[in-house]
Write an enzyme that holds these catalytic residues in place. Structure first.
Site, mmCIF file in Angstrom:
data_model
loop_
_atom_site.group_PDB
_atom_site.id
_atom_site.type_symbol
_atom_site.label_atom_id
_atom_site.label_comp_id
_atom_site.label_asym_id
_atom_site.label_seq_id
_atom_site.Cartn_x
_atom_site.Cartn_y
_atom_site.Cartn_z
ATOM 1 C CE LYS A 1 38.631 46.131 40.516
ATOM 2 N NZ LYS A 1 39.485 46.310 39.516
ATOM 3 C CB THR A 2 41.038 40.726 43.834
ATOM 4 O OG1 THR A 2 39.882 40.737 43.105
ATOM 5 C CG2 THR A 2 41.051 39.312 44.669
ATOM 6 C CG ASP B 1 35.447 40.705 42.448
ATOM 7 O OD1 ASP B 1 35.577 42.046 42.168
ATOM 8 O OD2 ASP B 1 36.173 39.870 41.644
ATOM 9 N NE ARG C 1 43.064 39.312 35.986
ATOM 10 C CZ ARG C 1 42.037 40.105 36.799
ATOM 11 N NH1 ARG C 1 41.370 40.780 36.025
ATOM 12 N NH2 ARG C 1 41.711 39.855 37.990
ATOM 13 C CB THR D 1 34.749 47.057 36.799
ATOM 14 O OG1 THR D 1 33.654 46.568 36.464
ATOM 15 C CG2 THR D 1 35.972 46.367 36.979
HETATM 16 P P1 ADP Z 1 41.579 43.114 40.317
HETATM 17 O O1 ADP Z 1 40.802 42.577 41.443
HETATM 18 O O2 ADP Z 1 41.525 44.526 40.261
HETATM 19 O O3 ADP Z 1 40.563 42.433 38.925
HETATM 20 P P2 ADP Z 1 43.612 41.658 40.822
HETATM 21 O O4 ADP Z 1 43.944 41.812 42.232
HETATM 22 O O5 ADP Z 1 43.064 40.304 40.603
HETATM 23 O O6 ADP Z 1 42.921 42.845 40.015
HETATM 24 O O7 ADP Z 1 44.984 41.698 40.008
HETATM 25 C C1 ADP Z 1 45.427 40.793 38.880
HETATM 26 C C2 ADP Z 1 46.775 40.232 38.896
HETATM 27 O O8 ADP Z 1 47.701 41.253 38.489
HETATM 28 C C3 ADP Z 1 47.288 39.818 40.305
HETATM 29 O O9 ADP Z 1 47.268 38.405 40.390
HETATM 30 C C4 ADP Z 1 48.848 40.031 40.435
HETATM 31 O O10 ADP Z 1 49.437 39.099 39.821
HETATM 32 C C5 ADP Z 1 48.924 41.492 39.530
HETATM 33 N N1 ADP Z 1 48.784 42.705 40.146
HETATM 34 C C6 ADP Z 1 47.642 43.506 40.227
HETATM 35 N N2 ADP Z 1 48.251 44.535 41.199
HETATM 36 C C7 ADP Z 1 49.726 44.455 41.191
HETATM 37 C C8 ADP Z 1 50.722 45.216 41.811
HETATM 38 N N3 ADP Z 1 50.324 46.557 42.375
HETATM 39 N N4 ADP Z 1 51.842 44.735 41.799
HETATM 40 C C9 ADP Z 1 51.910 43.402 41.440
HETATM 41 N N5 ADP Z 1 51.127 42.729 40.853
HETATM 42 C C10 ADP Z 1 49.939 43.182 40.632
#
Ligand code: ADP
Length: 333
Positions: free
Chosen positions: A60-61, A105, A214, A154
């Site tokens: 998401k981030t 977030d 992640r 989430t």
């Molecule tokens: P969330 O905000 O949903 O908790 P993040 O955007 O921080 O997740 O993603 C966590 C890590 O996972 C990122 O740093 C990245 O390295 C990896 N990641 C997430 N989605 C992808 C994707 N679609 N392709 C490649 N790497 C990804």
């Protein structure tokens, strides 16, 4: 020495894709966003407000960063629990520059008072501030620069429906990734980390990654450490399997804690139904940890079901733990 690429704290940033090509999977979201962003750029307007939801670590981030880059904007980043008072939000909003992206977030942790200030800011770009108290109180309205709010959560069910309805650009649910997609993600991550990763080892990590990028990246790092200490640094299938075994992550990606929660559900509550609060108390675990970390993946695997009366272990969960599932009670008549 701890450098960003070697420190888990920085792992997300180091491995975060910075172009759409490297953002693997989530095709439907990407296709929708490309149209939305393209149209907004053509009209020379900031894109409409967007809401991303789904379990932690699904990207998401990263999406918020990619959008910011795509439209050449600046991102101001905060989180629900960081905005305690209306004044905190007012200060964030009044410090925005035209076209900025405001990323919030954990949006489900915004309190009601903050939400109410956010509505007009999102809808008409106005900030209503009440000055004074009692009969002499008056509201002044400040015009805000045009901006885009991107919120991530989430727990979408905890967002009030008036807030949810203000995300005029759309609400997007991130999906768990396929093993093939995760395999591509870890292969790319290994390259960035300068680690040699065999294809079978990437597949093994993918299998045990909870379908989550992640988690996959964290497992990759642990496998790299193992290969460095016990081998020649190359992450082959044998060393990856041993590293994952040491981490007590089983072939379905369950951690020792996931299995413990399932055991408690089955042993202490006869497989359920049991409420989240009761289950959390019995496991001496935070409700949020079970609800946000364990449960989404157990649901995805079909190991538990959520019923109106609580969580229930499915026959699959019994089978996974090597236990006999109870036979369904036959009606007496
Ligand atoms: P969330 O905000 O949903 O908790 P993040 O955007 O921080 O997740 O993603 C966590 C890590 O996972 C990122 O740093 C990245 O390295 C990896 N990641 C997430 N989605 C992808 C994707 N679609 N392709 C490649 N790497 C990804």
């Amino acid at each position: 020495m701890s450098t960003p690429a070697n420190n888990d704290k920085y792992l997300d940033q180091t491995l975060r894709p910075d172009n759409w090509g490297d953002y693997i999977g989530q095709e439907s979201i990407k296709n929708n966003l490309k149209i939305l962003l393209g149209a907004a750029m053509e009209r020379e307007e900031p894109p409409e407000h967007l809401l991303f939801y789904g379990p932690a670590g699904l990207g998401k981030t990263t999406l918020a960063h990619l959008i910011t880059k795509e439209i050449g904007a600046q991102m101001k980043s905060t989180s629900g629990p960081a905005i305690e008072r209306v004044g905190d939000l007012a200060s964030i909003l009044t410090n925005l520059s035209p076209g900025d992206i405001l990323f919030i977030d954990e949006a489900h942790r915004l309190n009601k008072m903050i939400e109410e200030v956010l509505y007009p800011a999102m809808e008409s770009g106005a900030l209503d501030i009440i000055i004074g108290k009692g009969p002499s109180a008056r509201t002044i309205q400040l015009d805000l620069p045009p901006f885009t709010l991107i919120a991530a959560t989430t727990r979408i069910s905890l967002l009030s429906s008036p807030l949810r309805s203000r995300f005029s650009g759309g609400t997007f649910r991130l999906e768990f990734y396929t093993e093939k997609e995760i395999q591509r993600i870890v292969a790319r991550s290994a390259k960035i980390l300068g680690a040699e990763l065999a294809e079978e080892a990437a597949a093994e990590i993918a299998k045990r990654s909870r379908s989550t990028p992640r988690t996959a990246n964290h497992l990759l790092k642990r496998c790299r450490d193992y290969a460095q200490v016990h081998g020649d640094g190359i992450i082959g299938i044998d060393s990856a399997a041993k590293a994952l075994e040491l981490l007590e992550i089983d072939e379905s990606g369950l951690t020792a804690n996931d299995r413990r929660i399932l055991e408690i559900l089955i042993e202490k509550f006869g497989g359920g139904p049991v409420g989240l609060q009761t289950l959390a108390a019995a496991a001496s675990e935070e409700e949020a940890t079970i609800g946000e970390v364990c449960e989404p993946y157990l649901l995805q695997l079909g190991f538990i079901e959520r019923t109106p009366r609580g969580r229930v272990a499915t026959p699959r969960a019994y089978e996974h733990l090597g236990k006999m599932a109870p036979h369904p009670q036959k009606p007496l008549l």
